[in-house]
Enzyme design. Structure first.
Site, PDB file in Angstrom:
ATOM      1  N   HIS A 149     -59.653  54.746 120.754  1.00  0.00           N
ATOM      2  CA  HIS A 149     -58.909  55.955 121.129  1.00  0.00           C
ATOM      3  C   HIS A 149     -57.602  55.573 121.823  1.00  0.00           C
ATOM      4  O   HIS A 149     -56.536  56.096 121.494  1.00  0.00           O
ATOM      5  CB  HIS A 149     -59.776  56.825 122.046  1.00  0.00           C
ATOM      6  CG  HIS A 149     -59.061  58.002 122.639  1.00  0.00           C
ATOM      7  ND1 HIS A 149     -58.713  59.116 121.897  1.00  0.00           N
ATOM      8  CD2 HIS A 149     -58.612  58.234 123.895  1.00  0.00           C
ATOM      9  CE1 HIS A 149     -58.087  59.980 122.683  1.00  0.00           C
ATOM     10  NE2 HIS A 149     -58.011  59.476 123.896  1.00  0.00           N
ATOM     11  N   GLU A 174     -66.716  63.289 124.522  1.00  0.00           N
ATOM     12  CA  GLU A 174     -66.983  62.325 125.596  1.00  0.00           C
ATOM     13  C   GLU A 174     -68.434  62.444 126.055  1.00  0.00           C
ATOM     14  O   GLU A 174     -69.103  63.436 125.780  1.00  0.00           O
ATOM     15  CB  GLU A 174     -66.085  62.616 126.825  1.00  0.00           C
ATOM     16  CG  GLU A 174     -64.600  62.633 126.503  1.00  0.00           C
ATOM     17  CD  GLU A 174     -63.716  62.539 127.740  1.00  0.00           C
ATOM     18  OE1 GLU A 174     -64.213  62.172 128.826  1.00  0.00           O
ATOM     19  OE2 GLU A 174     -62.512  62.835 127.601  1.00  0.00           O
TER      20      GLU A 174
HETATM   21 MN    MN Z   1     -60.609  62.898 128.443  1.00  0.00          MN
END
Ligand code: MN
Length: 431
Positions: free
Chosen positions: A143, A210
């Site tokens: 990411h 997440e």
């Molecule tokens: Mn974040």
């Protein structure tokens, strides 16, 4: 690390816990702040078993247990988990052991406990604890590299990334549980070719896939943690959607990092899967060949052998005229930093982490494009639309879109466990 509660042959007298499909078999036993919808019941701590909830508040009064377990059950009468989180792993483990015995097939406690159960479809959840502070890390190097390329094509990964578990201090007040609906944020943005910024509704609204992890027990201000004591501080893990306004972020983030692009909403799954329940799904913490070794204060033999968690994550979208469609999937074991490393680093300057603090892992993306954990990555910075089967397209999220994140763990010799879901919807910007 494994004990009788992880035994894959265990079954429950709650039939739905044994169907092989549920996220909540008897080997899981996650906690939530929950009540039965309607009536005048108060929130207290409950445990998931199959498609049912067992509220723990009444158990304290039944004198089923003594010692550590009775003390832990007293804490479960609270509407939040903070007092339970403040206890040590010995208490959490003793409570889990008794819950496992009471809920397993043939238990003498079935007659006492079965009238207390209610269906998860009748459950109402709230935030599991008072969250004093929220810190969001940036632990996926995939990411960080992809997003870094979009913001800084010539300098994607800054030199500190491979040494420091990077994070920022987020906003706790706007965190809510699954079911949260929030208004599209407004803010200041500047289009690349505009000479001055403008103010209005966000045009590049995104999700971030997440995991969240909750701190149990506090450390005294001025004290640090070691990799060993950090493991004792991990209470449990949930799913986290860290909503992000990319156009606001791009304009405001330098020089001090995210601010209003992140503070308008963050949504967590209601069930917290305990660190102990996740023991069968711990895997070695590894990095690709040629990557630097973590500095000594972020390294331990235990971390090398068991530091990572094999948690499969997925994200889907639902909208009007758009059936539920999978957007991305990734795995937390691909994280560049482990939970113990993130907690140890966080307290390394003497910062006092407190029971109920929430940490975000940062967007979890894997090495390939379909493992991207945000739309910013899936659409390559808003340049390549996502095309759905019915012809609809998205670059970023529309009003009315619902994002659903799920997570589960599988391992040889273990029963599959899951996290339930975190679901939340985008409402139009307020006038
Ligand atoms: Mn974040």
């Amino acid at each position: 690390m494994l004990n009788a509660t992880h035994d894959p042959s265990l079954t429950s007298w709650v039939a739905s816990a044994n169907d092989g499909l549920t996220d909540f078999p008897i080997q899981n036993l996650p906690f939530a702040s929950v009540k039965k919808r309607g009536g005048n019941a108060l929130f207290s701590i409950g445990v998931a078993i199959g498609d049912q909830v067992l509220p723990l508040a009444p158990l304290a009064k039944l004198n089923l247990a003594k010692g550590l377990v009775q003390e832990a059950l007293q804490c479960c009468q609270d509407s939040t988990m903070n007092r339970l989180m403040t206890l040590t792993p010995a208490y959490w483990s003793a409570l889990r052991a008794d819950l496992s015995r009471w809920l397993q097939t043939g238990s003498a406690e079935e007659a006492i406990l079965s009238p207390l159960l209610f269906s998860q479809s009748d459950a109402q959840f709230q935030r599991p604890c008072h969250i004093g502070d929220f810190t969001d890390f940036y632990s996926s190097i995939y990411h960080a590299t992809t997003v870094g390329k979009l913001f800084r094509p010539d300098n994607p990964l800054l030199p500190n990334y491979k040494w420091v578990p990077i994070g920022y201090h987020g906003r706790a007040s706007s965190i809510d549980v699954s079911g949260q609906a929030f208004h599209r944020p407004k803010g200041q943005t500047k289009a690349p070719n505009a000479t001055v910024p403008s103010f209005g509704p966000c045009k590049r609204l995104d999700y971030e896939l997440e995991i969240g992890f909750f701190v149990g027990q506090s450390n005294v201000l001025g004290d640090s943690l070691t990799m060993e004591t950090a493991e004792q501080r991990l209470f449990g893990i949930c799913l986290l959607n860290d909503w992000s306004a990319r156009d606001i972020q791009a304009w405001e983030y330098q020089p001090l990092g995210p601010f209003l692009a992140k503070s308008f909403a963050s949504t967590i799954s209601p069930w917290i899967v305990t660190a102990e329940a996740l023991a069968p799904f711990r895997v070695p913490f590894t990095r690709e060949e040629g990557e630097p070794e973590p500095m000594p204060y972020l390294d331990s033999v235990h971390n090398q052998k068991f530091g990572a968690f094999d948690i499969q994550l997925a994200c889907a979208i639902e909208a009007k005229n758009l059936p539920r469609t999978q957007l991305s999937h990734s795995n937390f074991k691909d994280s560049y930093w482990s939970i113990a490393q993130m907690l140890t680093h966080h307290a390394s300057n003497g910062c006092n982490l407190q029971a109920g603090d929430l940490m975000g892992s940062g967007t979890q993306s894997g090495p390939s494009l379909e493992q991207a954990g945000s739309m910013l990555e899936l659409t390559q910075g808003g340049k390549v639309p996502i095309e759905f089967e019915n012809g609809q397209q998205r670059i970023f999220l529309n009003d009315g879109d619902t994002i659903i994140m799920t997570g589960h763990c599988e391992a040889a010799g273990a029963v599959r466990i899951g996290f339930g879901e975190v679901r939340s919807m985008v409402l139009p910007a307020k006038a």
